[in-house]
Write a protein that holds these residues in place. Structure first.
Motif, PDB file in Angstrom:
ATOM      1  N   PRO A   1       0.718  -1.357   0.160  1.00 36.82           N
ATOM      2  CA  PRO A   1      -0.023  -0.006   0.007  1.00 36.82           C
ATOM      3  C   PRO A   1       0.802   1.257   0.082  1.00 36.82           C
ATOM      4  O   PRO A   1       0.253   2.340  -0.594  1.00 36.82           O
ATOM      5  N   VAL A   2       1.996   1.043   0.464  1.00 39.41           N
ATOM      6  CA  VAL A   2       2.921   2.227   0.769  1.00 39.41           C
ATOM      7  C   VAL A   2       3.288   3.076  -0.823  1.00 39.41           C
ATOM      8  O   VAL A   2       3.356   3.961  -0.998  1.00 39.41           O
ATOM      9  N   ILE A   3       3.314   1.847  -1.814  1.00 38.39           N
ATOM     10  CA  ILE A   3       3.699   2.221  -3.136  1.00 38.39           C
ATOM     11  C   ILE A   3       2.618   3.312  -3.694  1.00 38.39           C
ATOM     12  O   ILE A   3       2.929   4.280  -4.372  1.00 38.39           O
ATOM     13  N   ASP A   4       1.351   2.854  -3.365  1.00 38.85           N
ATOM     14  CA  ASP A   4       0.373   3.725  -3.907  1.00 38.85           C
ATOM     15  C   ASP A   4       0.442   5.256  -3.271  1.00 38.85           C
ATOM     16  O   ASP A   4      -0.095   6.053  -3.840  1.00 38.85           O
ATOM     17  N   MET A   5       0.785   5.188  -1.913  1.00 36.36           N
ATOM     18  CA  MET A   5       0.616   6.341  -1.343  1.00 36.36           C
ATOM     19  C   MET A   5       1.744   7.373  -1.678  1.00 36.36           C
ATOM     20  O   MET A   5       1.465   8.407  -2.085  1.00 36.36           O
TER      21      MET A   5
END
Ligand SMILES: *Cc1c(COP(=O)(O)O)cnc(C)c1O
Length: 408
Positions: A292-296
């Motif tokens: 999910p960090v990739i998206d943020m």
């Protein structure tokens, strides 16, 4: 209501308002004011996790490690470094929790300053930071110089100037204080510590993703931070560590695992650390948890970190204005800096009845964060939070205080 009309105008003028659609909807929500503890999920993350399970994990199976997973902690670290941390490539990596990374970097730092007997920290730093420091101090026979800080403020340049000296091995502070939201003068403090020959470790848990961070420009040595707060990585998402390039090969972290070894797949007899940032890893990296960090990070890059900070300042200013109008008549105190240059992205409010109203608020889908004994933190995550939502939340606090006030 005038306040809600004003908030609607601010939302209409807000260039980032449209990004709220990027988050997983929550129809019941009245006000989510806890983005500083757990950010909301992105819609893109739903798709990313599904495709990760189906295509990468399910499709590539063990081949995924060679094909892309082994490099992911450093690749995402580089992206996070560039967009959010002001860090050139090769200095940031994802893995472990903030707690474990604090241990690894504090332990490595004090070992790199042999003969120095003291570490410096403030008494109001986050508990895990203080506890890990206490553990390392006990392990290594060091003294901790605790700085007393204003609970509605934080550590000052002047205090650090007086505290550091030729005995200081390391100074450890939060860039944004978890309680008050105080934004420390990181460049000046780093310079003072360096002038005394000490290393500096910045905890960026409450700044990463909302407040400008310039690790390279500050000359910072070390930094850690969470990804589940303003980086929306989800519960228990792994943390990040930064180690300044020139220091990497002279620092040795204490958890000697195979993934931090020079050649993990040689399965050699003795541990020999990798060169570069990978030596700060220990075991198998948390590939699923960091997705999910990739998206943020992509979203922050798209929206622009400067625009994110501008909205964060506006949101906290708005929250203070509304609190002054609605809540100070109940005796609520603002426990955060009023100068936005010295404030992160949350506002702390204090009142003795907050512990009784927090359950009532949560039941009504107004979700601030309560900290013992008497504070609510209003955490404002600029890409997912509107001015209307912030105002509704504060109106609900006003209403709840009227109810308990009436019951006294
Ligand atoms: C949230 C936070 C932590 C949390 O550490 P974990 O290892 O993720 O539990 C540590 N330090 C600070 C300053 C924090 O705000």
């Amino acid at each position: 209501m005038v306040l809600l009309d004003q908030a609607a105008k601010l939302d209409a003028a807000d260039p980032l308002n449209r990004y709220r659609d990027r988050f997983v909807p929550n129809e019941d929500l009245v006000a989510y004011l806890d983005g500083n503890s757990l950010g909301r999920p992105l819609k893109a993350t739903v798709d990313r996790l599904r495709s990760f399970v189906e295509e990468q994990w399910g499709g590539r199976l063990i081949r995924g490690w060679d094909e892309r997973w082994l490099d992911t902690p450093a690749r995402l670290g580089d992206h996070l470094g560039r967009v959010v941390l002001g860090a050139a490539g090769g200095q940031t990596v994802i893995g472990d929790s903030t707690t474990v990374l604090l241990y690894k970097l504090i332990r490595a730092a004090v070992a790199a300053r042999p003969g120095r007997t003291e570490v410096v920290c403030d008494r109001d730093n986050f508990p895990t930071d203080r506890y890990i420091l206490q553990g390392v101090a006990a392990e290594c026979g060091l003294r901790i110089k605790w700085l007393d800080v204003d609970p509605a403020g934080g550590v000052t340049v002047d205090q650090v100037h007086k505290a550091v000296g030729s005995d200081t091995a390391l100074v450890l502070f939060s860039h944004v204080a978890y309680r008050s939201g105080w934004l420390a003068e990181a460049a000046e403090i780093t310079e003072l510590a360096h002038a005394a020959g000490a290393l500096v470790l910045w905890d960026l848990c409450h700044s990463a993703g909302v407040v400008p961070v310039e690790l390279d420009e500050w000359g910072a040595d070390l930094a850690v931070g969470c990804t589940y707060k303003f980086l929306n990585g989800g519960p228990g998402a792994p943390a990040f560590a930064y180690v300044r390039a020139e220091l990497q090969d002279s620092l040795q972290q204490p958890i000697w695992g195979w993934i931090g070894a020079r050649n993990p797949f040689e399965m050699g007899e003795r541990y020999e650390p990798a060169t570069g940032i990978r030596r700060f890893l220990s075991g198998t990296p948390p590939i699923l948890g960091l997705q999910p960090v990739i998206d943020m990070v992509e979203l922050i890059e798209e929206a622009g970190p400067a625009a994110v900070r501008a909205k964060s300042v506006q949101l906290t200013e708005h929250a203070i204005t509304v609190a002054d109008e609605l809540l100070t008549p109940h005796g609520v105190r603002v426990g955060s800096p009023r100068d936005s240059d010295r404030r992160g992205s949350h506002v702390t409010l204090a009142h003795p009845d907050f512990h009784t109203i927090v359950r009532h608020l949560w039941d009504r889908d107004v979700i601030p964060d309560f900290r013992n004994p008497d504070t609510l933190r209003i955490g404002l995550s600029p890409l997912s939070t509107s001015f209307t939502e912030t105002t509704r939340g504060l109106i609900a606090i006003d209403e709840a205080l009227r109810v308990v006030g009436g019951a006294h």
